[in-house]
Design a protein around this motif. Structure first.
Motif, PDB file in Angstrom:
ATOM      1  N   VAL A   1      11.960  -0.033  -2.730  1.00  0.00           N
ATOM      2  CA  VAL A   1      11.261   0.879  -3.643  1.00  0.00           C
ATOM      3  C   VAL A   1       9.904   1.154  -2.993  1.00  0.00           C
ATOM      4  O   VAL A   1       9.169   0.204  -2.671  1.00  0.00           O
ATOM      5  N   PHE A   2       9.615   2.436  -2.733  1.00  0.00           N
ATOM      6  CA  PHE A   2       8.353   2.799  -2.092  1.00  0.00           C
ATOM      7  C   PHE A   2       7.276   3.090  -3.139  1.00  0.00           C
ATOM      8  O   PHE A   2       7.595   3.265  -4.325  1.00  0.00           O
ATOM      9  N   ASP A   3       6.034   3.149  -2.686  1.00  0.00           N
ATOM     10  CA  ASP A   3       4.906   3.546  -3.545  1.00  0.00           C
ATOM     11  C   ASP A   3       4.755   2.638  -4.765  1.00  0.00           C
ATOM     12  O   ASP A   3       4.410   3.074  -5.859  1.00  0.00           O
ATOM     13  N   VAL A   4       5.006   1.355  -4.578  1.00  0.00           N
ATOM     14  CA  VAL A   4       4.971   0.426  -5.730  1.00  0.00           C
ATOM     15  C   VAL A   4       3.565   0.354  -6.341  1.00  0.00           C
ATOM     16  O   VAL A   4       3.416   0.048  -7.524  1.00  0.00           O
TER      17      VAL A   4
ATOM     18  N   HIS B   1      -1.691   3.343   3.225  1.00  0.00           N
ATOM     19  CA  HIS B   1      -0.859   4.383   3.843  1.00  0.00           C
ATOM     20  C   HIS B   1       0.524   4.389   3.186  1.00  0.00           C
ATOM     21  O   HIS B   1       1.122   5.453   2.974  1.00  0.00           O
ATOM     22  N   GLN B   2       1.016   3.196   2.876  1.00  0.00           N
ATOM     23  CA  GLN B   2       2.378   3.058   2.318  1.00  0.00           C
ATOM     24  C   GLN B   2       2.493   1.671   1.670  1.00  0.00           C
ATOM     25  O   GLN B   2       1.865   0.721   2.153  1.00  0.00           O
ATOM     26  N   THR B   3       3.264   1.606   0.581  1.00  0.00           N
ATOM     27  CA  THR B   3       3.595   0.287   0.020  1.00  0.00           C
ATOM     28  C   THR B   3       5.083   0.315  -0.316  1.00  0.00           C
ATOM     29  O   THR B   3       5.661   1.397  -0.550  1.00  0.00           O
TER      30      THR B   3
ATOM     31  N   ILE C   1       5.921   8.124   0.910  1.00  0.00           N
ATOM     32  CA  ILE C   1       6.191   7.362   2.143  1.00  0.00           C
ATOM     33  C   ILE C   1       4.928   7.276   2.980  1.00  0.00           C
ATOM     34  O   ILE C   1       4.662   6.260   3.622  1.00  0.00           O
ATOM     35  N   ALA C   2       4.135   8.333   2.960  1.00  0.00           N
ATOM     36  CA  ALA C   2       2.891   8.353   3.757  1.00  0.00           C
ATOM     37  C   ALA C   2       1.824   9.081   2.959  1.00  0.00           C
ATOM     38  O   ALA C   2       1.920  10.290   2.745  1.00  0.00           O
TER      39      ALA C   2
END
Ligand code: 6CS
Ligand code: FE
Length: 294
Positions: free
Chosen positions: A89-92, A123-125, A281-282
Motif C-alpha cells: 500500500v503506497f502513500d500510507v 518522496h514515497q511511503t 508513488i513520487a
C-alpha cells in the motif's frame, strides 16, 4: 550523471555523490561507528528506537489498513499478480494520520536531515506486506535507478527507512542487501514502457541489473540478510542494491518504508523522458519540508 535504460549494454558508473552529506560529527544523532558503517556499507540497523507500545500501535494500524476494503480498492493498493493478496500500500502517510505522525517523528527526521545534510520531505511511503505462502519476491534493484529514471530524482541524496512490523527471519523473505553496492550506479539495459508502474510494482522487469554486474558485486561484497524483530529500522542509501525472496512460509514479512529526499534534490522531469508517475508513488505537487521549528 546517471544514464540508464538508454544503451544496449550495461555500464558501471562510480557514484558521483557523497553518502553522508553532513561533516560535523559532533552534531550527529548517530554514533561514529554507525556513521562509518553507513558510509562503507550503505546501510545500518537501528534497534530500540521505538518502544514496544509504539511497535504494537504500528502493527495495529498496519492491520487496519490491510483489512480495509476501501483501501484495497484504491490505486495505492498493489495486489500480488498471482494471488490477488495485497502486496503493497503506497502513500500510507496520506492514508493514515497515524503513519504520517510516525514519518514525521523527530527521531527519524533528524537522522535523515543529518545524513542528507538538508531539510527533507517524503518522496514515497509504503507498506510492503509480503504475505505468507504467496508473497512474491522483489528482484535485485537500486531504488535510485528507478527514482532517477522514472521520477526525475537528480542526485543520490535520499534514503529509505524500513521498519520491520513482523519478525524478519532468514526464511520469510527478509530484505537482502549487497554491502558497498551504493558506490556503483549500474546503468541498466531495456526500454521503459509507458505506465511502467502498473506492472513494475508487482514485478520489476526493467531497470534491474544484469547477471554479470550482480555476480561481480556479490562476489566482491557478499549478501547480508536484514533479519530482525518488529521495531528494527533498516536505514539504507537510495542506491544500495537490495531485493527479497518470495515468502512461502506461514509468517508474513511486513515492513513499513519511509523514503526521505533532500529538499534540494526534489524531483524534476523523469530523466528517462517517460511521463511522471502518479503522486502516490513520487511526491511532486505535495512536496512539503518536514523541518520542525525546534
Ligand atoms: O518504483 C518504486 O518506486 C518502487 N520499486 C521498488 C522495487 N522499490 C522502491 C519503490 O518502492
Ligand atoms: Fe526497493
Amino acid at each position: 550523471m546517471y544514464p540508464s535504460r538508454q544503451y544496449s549494454s550495461p555500464m558501471h558508473i562510480h557514484r558521483q555523490d557523497p553518502v553522508i552529506y553532513s561533516n560535523d560529527r559532533q552534531k550527529a544523532p548517530l554514533e561514529e561507528a554507525l556513521l562509518d558503517q553507513y558510509e562503507k556499507k550503505g546501510f545500518l540497523f537501528l534497534d530500540d528506537l521505538f518502544d514496544d507500545h509504539e511497535v504494537a500501535d504500528m502493527q495495529r494500524h498496519m492491520q487496519r489498513l490491510r483489512d480495509s476494503d476501501e483501501i484495497k480498492h484504491r490505486a495505492e493498493s498493489i495486489t500480488e499478480e498471482s494471488s490477488g493478496d495485497v502486496r503493497s500500500v503506497f502513500d500510507v502517510h496520506k492514508l493514515s494520520h497515524f503513519f504520517q505522525n510516525i514519518a514525521q517523528d523527530p527521531r527519524l527526521v533528524r537522522m535523515a536531515e543529518y545524513l542528507l545534510g538538508d531539510d527533507v520531505y517524503l518522496h514515497q511511503t509504503r507498506l510492503n506486506y509480503k504475505p505468507g505462502f504467496r508473497g512474491k519476491d522483489f528482484y535485485w534493484h537500486s531504488d535510485f535507478e528507478t527514482w532517477h529514471t522514472e521520477d526525475g530524482m537528480p542526485r543520490m541524496r535520499a534514503l529509505s527507512m524500513s521498519i520491520s512490523l513482523t519478525p524478519n527471519d532468514y526464511h520469510n523473505g527478509p530484505l537482502l542487501l549487497i554491502p558497498g553496492s551504493h558506490q556503483t550506479f549500474i546503468s541498466c539495459v531495456g526500454e521503459t514502457p509507458d505506465n511502467n508502474y502498473l506492472s513494475s510494482l508487482k514485478k520489476q522487469d526493467v531497470g534491474i541489473p544484469d547477471d554479470a554486474s550482480l555476480q561481480s558485486l556479490i562476489e566482491q561484497n557478499g549478501i547480508e540478510a536484514a533479519v530482525g524483530q518488529p521495531g528494527r529500522i533498516i536505514l539504507f542509501d537510495c542506491n544500495l542494491l537490495h531485493g527479497s525472496n518470495s515468502n512461502i512460509t506461514s509468517s508474513p514479512r511486513s515492513n513499513l518504508f519511509f523514503v526521505y529526499n533532500a529538499l534540494s534534490n526534489r524531483v524534476v522531469l523523469p530523466f528517462g523522458n517517460t511521463a511522471p508517475r502518479p503522486e502516490y508513488i513520487a511526491a511532486r505537487k505535495s512536496i512539503k519540508g518536514l523541518k520542525k521549528s525546534d
